[in-house]
Scaffold this motif. Structure first.
Motif, PDB file in Angstrom:
ATOM      1  N   THR A 200      23.962  31.457  -3.163  1.00  0.00           N
ATOM      2  CA  THR A 200      24.801  31.963  -1.830  1.00  0.00           C
ATOM      3  C   THR A 200      25.000  33.131  -1.478  1.00  0.00           C
ATOM      4  O   THR A 200      24.409  34.140  -2.440  1.00  0.00           O
ATOM      5  N   GLN A 201      25.986  33.263  -0.658  1.00  0.00           N
ATOM      6  CA  GLN A 201      26.059  34.749   0.052  1.00  0.00           C
ATOM      7  C   GLN A 201      26.420  35.720  -1.145  1.00  0.00           C
ATOM      8  O   GLN A 201      27.132  35.481  -2.029  1.00  0.00           O
ATOM      9  N   GLY A 202      26.085  37.035  -0.789  1.00  0.00           N
ATOM     10  CA  GLY A 202      26.550  38.080  -1.971  1.00  0.00           C
ATOM     11  C   GLY A 202      25.501  38.436  -2.901  1.00  0.00           C
ATOM     12  O   GLY A 202      25.429  39.266  -3.670  1.00  0.00           O
ATOM     13  N   CYS A 203      24.479  37.302  -3.174  1.00  0.00           N
ATOM     14  CA  CYS A 203      23.358  37.398  -4.063  1.00  0.00           C
ATOM     15  C   CYS A 203      22.403  38.514  -3.640  1.00  0.00           C
ATOM     16  O   CYS A 203      22.180  38.677  -2.515  1.00  0.00           O
TER      17      CYS A 203
ATOM     18  N   ILE B  79      18.785  39.487  -5.063  1.00  0.00           N
ATOM     19  CA  ILE B  79      17.728  38.822  -5.809  1.00  0.00           C
ATOM     20  C   ILE B  79      16.250  39.770  -5.892  1.00  0.00           C
ATOM     21  O   ILE B  79      15.811  39.817  -4.902  1.00  0.00           O
ATOM     22  N   ASN B  80      16.315  40.289  -7.099  1.00  0.00           N
ATOM     23  CA  ASN B  80      14.797  41.100  -7.235  1.00  0.00           C
ATOM     24  C   ASN B  80      13.984  40.429  -8.053  1.00  0.00           C
ATOM     25  O   ASN B  80      12.620  40.760  -8.284  1.00  0.00           O
ATOM     26  N   GLY B  81      14.498  39.436  -8.802  1.00  0.00           N
ATOM     27  CA  GLY B  81      13.622  38.935  -9.991  1.00  0.00           C
ATOM     28  C   GLY B  81      13.318  37.356  -9.649  1.00  0.00           C
ATOM     29  O   GLY B  81      12.953  37.106  -8.519  1.00  0.00           O
ATOM     30  N   GLU B  82      12.957  36.660 -10.699  1.00  0.00           N
ATOM     31  CA  GLU B  82      12.613  35.359 -10.303  1.00  0.00           C
ATOM     32  C   GLU B  82      13.686  34.357 -10.677  1.00  0.00           C
ATOM     33  O   GLU B  82      14.305  34.370 -11.934  1.00  0.00           O
ATOM     34  N   ILE B  83      13.838  33.330  -9.853  1.00  0.00           N
ATOM     35  CA  ILE B  83      14.772  32.468 -10.118  1.00  0.00           C
ATOM     36  C   ILE B  83      14.111  31.062 -10.047  1.00  0.00           C
ATOM     37  O   ILE B  83      13.581  30.441  -8.846  1.00  0.00           O
ATOM     38  N   GLU B  84      14.339  30.087 -10.853  1.00  0.00           N
ATOM     39  CA  GLU B  84      13.770  28.861 -10.629  1.00  0.00           C
ATOM     40  C   GLU B  84      14.838  27.837 -11.426  1.00  0.00           C
ATOM     41  O   GLU B  84      15.522  28.005 -12.392  1.00  0.00           O
ATOM     42  N   GLY B  85      14.871  26.704 -10.433  1.00  0.00           N
ATOM     43  CA  GLY B  85      15.660  25.303 -11.069  1.00  0.00           C
ATOM     44  C   GLY B  85      17.258  26.007 -11.291  1.00  0.00           C
ATOM     45  O   GLY B  85      17.693  25.580 -12.311  1.00  0.00           O
ATOM     46  N   SER B  86      17.928  27.069 -10.575  1.00  0.00           N
ATOM     47  CA  SER B  86      19.190  27.559 -11.103  1.00  0.00           C
ATOM     48  C   SER B  86      20.239  27.550  -9.927  1.00  0.00           C
ATOM     49  O   SER B  86      19.757  27.363  -8.679  1.00  0.00           O
ATOM     50  N   VAL B  87      21.319  27.681 -10.305  1.00  0.00           N
ATOM     51  CA  VAL B  87      22.362  27.748  -9.208  1.00  0.00           C
ATOM     52  C   VAL B  87      23.225  29.118  -9.329  1.00  0.00           C
ATOM     53  O   VAL B  87      23.743  29.373 -10.285  1.00  0.00           O
ATOM     54  N   LEU B  88      23.146  29.778  -8.511  1.00  0.00           N
ATOM     55  CA  LEU B  88      23.599  31.196  -8.281  1.00  0.00           C
ATOM     56  C   LEU B  88      24.983  31.392  -7.324  1.00  0.00           C
ATOM     57  O   LEU B  88      24.844  31.053  -6.153  1.00  0.00           O
ATOM     58  N   PHE B  89      26.026  31.772  -7.909  1.00  0.00           N
ATOM     59  CA  PHE B  89      27.288  31.858  -7.137  1.00  0.00           C
ATOM     60  C   PHE B  89      27.299  33.436  -6.311  1.00  0.00           C
ATOM     61  O   PHE B  89      26.546  34.179  -6.576  1.00  0.00           O
ATOM     62  N   ASP B  90      28.314  33.508  -5.945  1.00  0.00           N
ATOM     63  CA  ASP B  90      28.716  34.822  -4.915  1.00  0.00           C
ATOM     64  C   ASP B  90      28.262  36.156  -5.960  1.00  0.00           C
ATOM     65  O   ASP B  90      28.682  35.921  -7.033  1.00  0.00           O
TER      66      ASP B  90
END
Lengths: 369, 375, 369, 375
Positions: B301-304, B306-317
């Motif tokens: 969602t907004q505000g994230c 990201i410089n790394g690796e994200i898999e199968g995840s849910v990321l909040f504000d």
């Protein structure tokens, strides 16, 4: 605190080709999440200005829709809030449709508010200006009018057609049009602080000078007669005065050194609530160096681009150095480079779309290509 | 002003099985799905079902929940005749200060609130379920059958049935028996904790229940059995679609993971264009995805940043993930900072936690791990 | 419940002289407290319609101001709310500025909402109509289009220029213009229920028939070809089609037998919040048979009149059979009979102002007399 | 997000001296002035003083007060960074369910709410005073003097002084002593119960006070004396203008009557155009004044229907006065019905009461009489 009224001045000759065919510059999508006008509105809200009038030049409807409830920008909607000022009479009459005539039509708005000072700022020059600093300097200077400028070193390519200032100390001697023949200029950011009685006089004076004189013309004319103070602004400023500059300066934000000047935790940028879910990055998503708004569903490659709300990017599609507006659909396998895709457009049949950096390709709102 | 049906959301419980996640907020205010709080679901359902008046009964850590619900503006419930009303346990004129003693007691203590709308029906909801449901259709069924109580039920597997309150019904849906977590279930119709009562019946049963000193003042344990005993008209209303009780850390994690499944039929993206889930908007910047980012099968969602690796995840504000960091099968609540090179597997990371550079969280990933600064 | 979209149709030829010089009929003050459009908006809200589009003919600004937050009318602003639909292109072009062209320009509003039925109603015909009853009858009839009419016995003076219906049973055979040559007529209230696909067809068809055909023209044309159902409405209805009728039907409300037909506890009339205190009746106040809005300060005689918000009536002033708009000032000793005083006007120098019932005297907005 | 000053309105008390008027609503929610509720005054003052965050501490009959305050929309406090937050007594993670034990304890229990805005100053207000005041100016004075606590005071007559908490000050405004209702007052500067604290000082005194088992947890009795004892910088800030504590039936009636006096300088009609009092709007019809009505020296609001005689009175929403009825020197709360020929003198008539035809209420009119259906 002195009582200050904000005026967002949408009267200008700036257009972005197809992007502004059916909407004003103010409503054009910016950085995937905002409308261009959000920046100046947020600056006013963050500067503690409670009442803001928006001087609308044309296409009022998209602004009504965007402003909506009006409390998205953290104005106290009881004490002040946003007022939309529009002069229907001149809607289709270019020469008469300028800021002075709009103010004449809506003079009651200023009279009802009775502020000490009025801050006037355009929306197409993006800054993170704290108007309180300008007002403090204005009061300290004792001048009737203060004009904010920025010293720039790319005046040969930027702000062409804007005014630059000739000054003695902080006093403005002359406004001259920047024709791009010099790199260094003290460019007017078309942002003014004016004592309210002076503004009333000025409006009156302008209408007597010429029916075609706008605010900028009038100030230039007055430089001889009145003490006009200059205030130097040193922060981020970009003049989005063409579709090319709009694209260039938008994508320039993808550089963190630039965007950190604009996204500051103590200086929020407000916008309208849209109730979109988070963005879904699917199995084949490959997104790098990009801004992404909420609600998108991405299963392709995105590089150096800005992706708007609820955009769909199909499996194996590629989007490079492009700006995709909200609700656009880029179907499976499409390839886009240096393209602006307007709202709700669909790229599906023609798979290969490329513009150039200097001249991006533009896909119209709602179009199918 | 009279309203045909008023909704009451039970949102007072702590939800201790969510452990540290509810140390400082009530369960219905727990974050979900990258952008939402759990209570957004029943509240959006109410708004979309044309219910004007929604009472939200609060007791545990009610400040955040109360200010979040506000007057209901986020769900459009703030018109001249509509309202989301926070109903905290409180001091009252006749009876002094009393806490809510059970689900039925909580409603009982708000009878005068209900009376003020003179409703024909009352809808009782829980604040901790993830689902989309048209309560208006359920009301239609209730009215058609002239029921005293209609209970929404979900057809679960026989294996699961022992974990639920089970409604045993005749073929026409009449409930003849209610069994709480039966060892040997006779039916697979699990109560979803969603009730439509005819208010007249509800009101009289609540008043009687309040007088009963042996009662636990609970709908499942006391009110429903009493109504069954009296031969009242109780019907089951079968719900079809995605429904999840997010009462434990494991189930909360699973419900977040469910959203990443394209086959999941919650339709959070509202592709059917009929049922939006409304929530609070923040004024964060757009998601900033750097040159080094790799993101797959995830929701951000907004505000994230990201410089790394994200898999199968849910990321909040406002989640920040540093270079070389790895976030797998995890849920990162608002403001989480994952420093360079850190790795997180199968975890829920609570608000504002920092995962230091070099740390590896739950690499075995056998069980869901909860990371929190609260106890 | 079937999904219904409301359209308030402000396109009409009705004007009220000076009262509508700078504002649309929709924004004209009504009964001291409302704007005329509040009545139809409240009917829609009370009928459970969640999404309403307002087809604006001109002067959008006063409507934007009045609608403001939009939640004053009890629409769910998330599910629907009010949308202002406007076609700037035709603002100053009378012949093209009609409802069909507005719908063409804003067709996305209908498409985005995907309703089963569309209810279209004007604002200048005041009713307390429950559109659900009409929709139920429409569905039962199986017709594509339903037109609401009222059987009246004063068609020789009211609704001149409106359509009346020639029917066979409930089927409309013909629309004819009421020229006032008969007392009893089945008058069209310009209120329609139309199945959405039929409306889309109809818009398309109308643009092919003639660029100047509006909705009413098109329906009249279609009566031959399509089954148009008629629905009889039996409640209160008045057509405020001139300043004289506006005045007459407003003051007629002072009769309790009339006003109780409109002010019903289960049918609230919503309006914009104004944050005005109660009205103060001072030492010499003598108010009878009148409607008084909040915020007024009265120290004179008021009889058979409607007093708007924050009106000041000085000591010993007399106001008879008049309508005083908000923020007007009637100074000490003035005498007014059969007068309409527009907003913010001041009566101070000229102490004696009289019109007649048939032709009230009108004092302009902001004027000093 | 950081805020320079957060306001906290103490609105938890019952206000028993208002008798039946507070049987079912908290004192700050009591009707006033034909259209308002008492709490509109501090809330409007906050909005007009540019305060963004206002906490409203509730305990007694908090539902109506809570839904009335909502998110603060009525006062424009509902922007992206502004809020009116209801802070009810509640169950909390660490400490369980606790009621508010005193004014200071109520604030103490909300330290984490205050902390979340990292304020430099905290403004403490009462929910039961009628006045207009620019708290921003008071804050300026507080800052100029680098005070730990600034107390707003009103210069009362020496006779009245014994009824108030009196601040004894040096010439420069420094408070050296506080006396609660002194028999022989040394000064006439009465505390208005309006405090600006530097938050650092407030926070530490609240924490210490909470540990003190002998404390009444009250600002006047405990916090201020403790600060004085420690030699903290306490200053008086003199307020000029209309101010009224409406704690009794008599004073509530008087404050309503004050509004009818043209010389009253509360400026409810905002003739100075600088300070509106905001409140709820109802959707009633305009005032309907019949042929037989006589109305003098009175204030009436929308929804009234008047057929009788009104003098020196304040009438709220939806009051109906029948033919030949007489209402003199009275306050009629919303929905009151005065039947034909009934007479009411010097009374406060509570919400929805009916004065039957033929009755004469309080014709002697020596003392204010309260008519109510509540006990």
């Amino acid at each position: 605190m002195a009582k200050t009224l904000g005026l967002v001045n949408l009267h200008s000759t700036v257009t972005y080709g197809g992007l502004t065919e059916r909407r004003p510059v103010a409503s054009v999508s910016y950085l995937g999440r905002y409308a261009i006008i959000d920046i100046v509105l947020s600056n006013m809200s963050n500067s503690g200005i409670d009442s803001v009038g928006i001087l609308i030049q044309n296409n009022p409807r998209s602004l009504f829709k965007h402003i909506g409830h009006g409390n998205g920008w953290n104005f106290n909607t009881k004490k002040g809030g946003m007022s939309l000022l529009y002069n229907e009479k001149y809607a289709n009459n270019l020469k008469y449709n300028h800021d002075i005539n709009n103010l004449v039509e809506n003079i009651a708005f200023i009279k009802d508010n009775m502020p000490d000072y009025v801050v006037i700022a355009p929306c197409h020059i993006v800054t993170t200006m704290n108007y309180n600093d300008v007002i403090d300097a204005h009061i300290a200077s004792g001048a009737d009018i203060t004009v904010v400028y920025k010293r720039i070193d790319d005046a040969d390519t930027a702000y062409i057609g804007s005014d630059y200032l000739k000054m003695t100390g902080n006093k403005i001697d002359e406004f001259k049009v920047n024709k791009g023949n010099k790199k260094e200029r003290d460019i007017s950011l078309e942002t003014y602080v004016i004592n309210t009685p002076v503004l009333m006089d000025l409006i009156d004076y302008a209408t007597h000078l010429s029916s075609f004189y706008n605010l900028r013309d009038t100030l230039a004319y007055l430089a001889d007669e009145r003490t006009i103070n200059a205030y130097e602004y040193k922060g981020y400023a970009r003049c989005l005065d063409s579709m090319e500059h709009y694209m260039e300066y938008s994508l320039e934000m993808l550089d963190l050194d630039v965007s950190t000047q604009v996204f500051k935790s103590n200086w929020p940028i407000y916008t309208r609530t849209n109730d979109t879910p988070p963005t879904k990055y699917k199995e084949h998503a490959k997104v790098t160096k990009s801004f992404v708004a909420n609600g998108a569903i991405i299963d392709g490659k995105v590089e150096g681009s800005i992706i708007g709300r609820e955009v769909k990017i199909g499996t194996g599609a590629t989007v490079i150095n492009s700006i995709i507006f909200s609700n656009a659909v880029i179907d499976e396998g499409a390839y886009l480079e240096n393209v602006i895709v307007d709202k709700k457009a669909t790229v599906s049949r023609v798979k290969d779309l490329s513009g150039t950096k200097a001249s991006p390709l533009y896909i119209k709102e709602g179009d199918n290509v | 002003m009279k309203k045909e049906m008023v909704a009451m959301i039970l949102a007072g419980g702590r939800g201790t099985r969510l452990e540290a996640l509810t140390a400082k907020v009530a369960k219905p205010a727990v974050h979900f799905g990258g952008k939402y709080r759990i209570i957004d679901f029943p509240l959006s359902n109410c708004a979309n079902s044309n219910i004007d008046i929604v009472g939200v009964l609060t007791q545990y850590e009610s400040v955040l929940l109360g200010t979040y619900v506000g007057s209901g503006t986020k769900w459009g419930l703030d018109g001249s005749s509509s309202l989301a009303a926070i109903l905290p346990a409180r001091e009252r004129g006749e009876v002094g200060a009393t806490w809510y003693a059970g689900t039925a007691d909580a409603i009982y203590q708000n009878i005068s609130f209900l009376d003020s709308y003179d409703p024909d029906y009352v809808l009782i909801l829980s604040g901790d379920h993830i689902y989309k449901m048209d309560y208006d259709k359920m009301l239609e069924a209730h009215k058609e059958r002239k029921a005293d109580l209609t209970v929404a039920v979900l057809n679960v597997s026989l294996k699961e049935a022992s974990r639920f309150g089970i409604m045993n019904t005749y073929e026409d849906g009449t409930i003849y028996e209610f069994e709480e977590k039966p060892a040997e279930p006779k039916s697979t119709l699990a109560s979803m904790g969603i009730y439509i009562f005819s208010y007249k019946a509800l009101r009289s049963y609540l008043i009687d229940d309040a007088k009963d000193e042996n009662s636990k003042h609970d709908f499942g344990m006391n009110i429903i059995p009493a109504m069954l005993k009296d031969g009242k008209r109780l019907y089951a209303y079968e719900f079809e679609g995605y429904w999840k009780d997010v009462g434990t850390v494991e189930s909360l994690w699973q419900a977040n993971m469910d959203l990443l499944d394209d086959k999941n039929d919650l339709d959070l993206y509202n592709l059917k264009k009929d049922w939006k889930i409304y929530t609070e908007d923040t004024f964060s910047h757009p998601q900033i995805i750097s040159e080094d980012a790799v993101i797959k099968n995830s929701m951000l969602t907004q505000g994230c940043v990201i410089n790394g690796e994200i898999e199968g995840s849910v990321l909040f504000d406002n989640v920040f993930v540093g270079k070389g960091a790895k976030v797998v099968d995890s849920v990162l609540m608002p403001g989480v900072l994952v420093e360079e090179g850190a790795e997180v597997y199968k975890a829920i990371v609570d608000e504002d936690c920092v995962i230091r550079a070099g740390t590896e969280i739950n690499k075995q990933a056998e069980k869901v791990m909860l990371i929190s600064d609260n106890k």
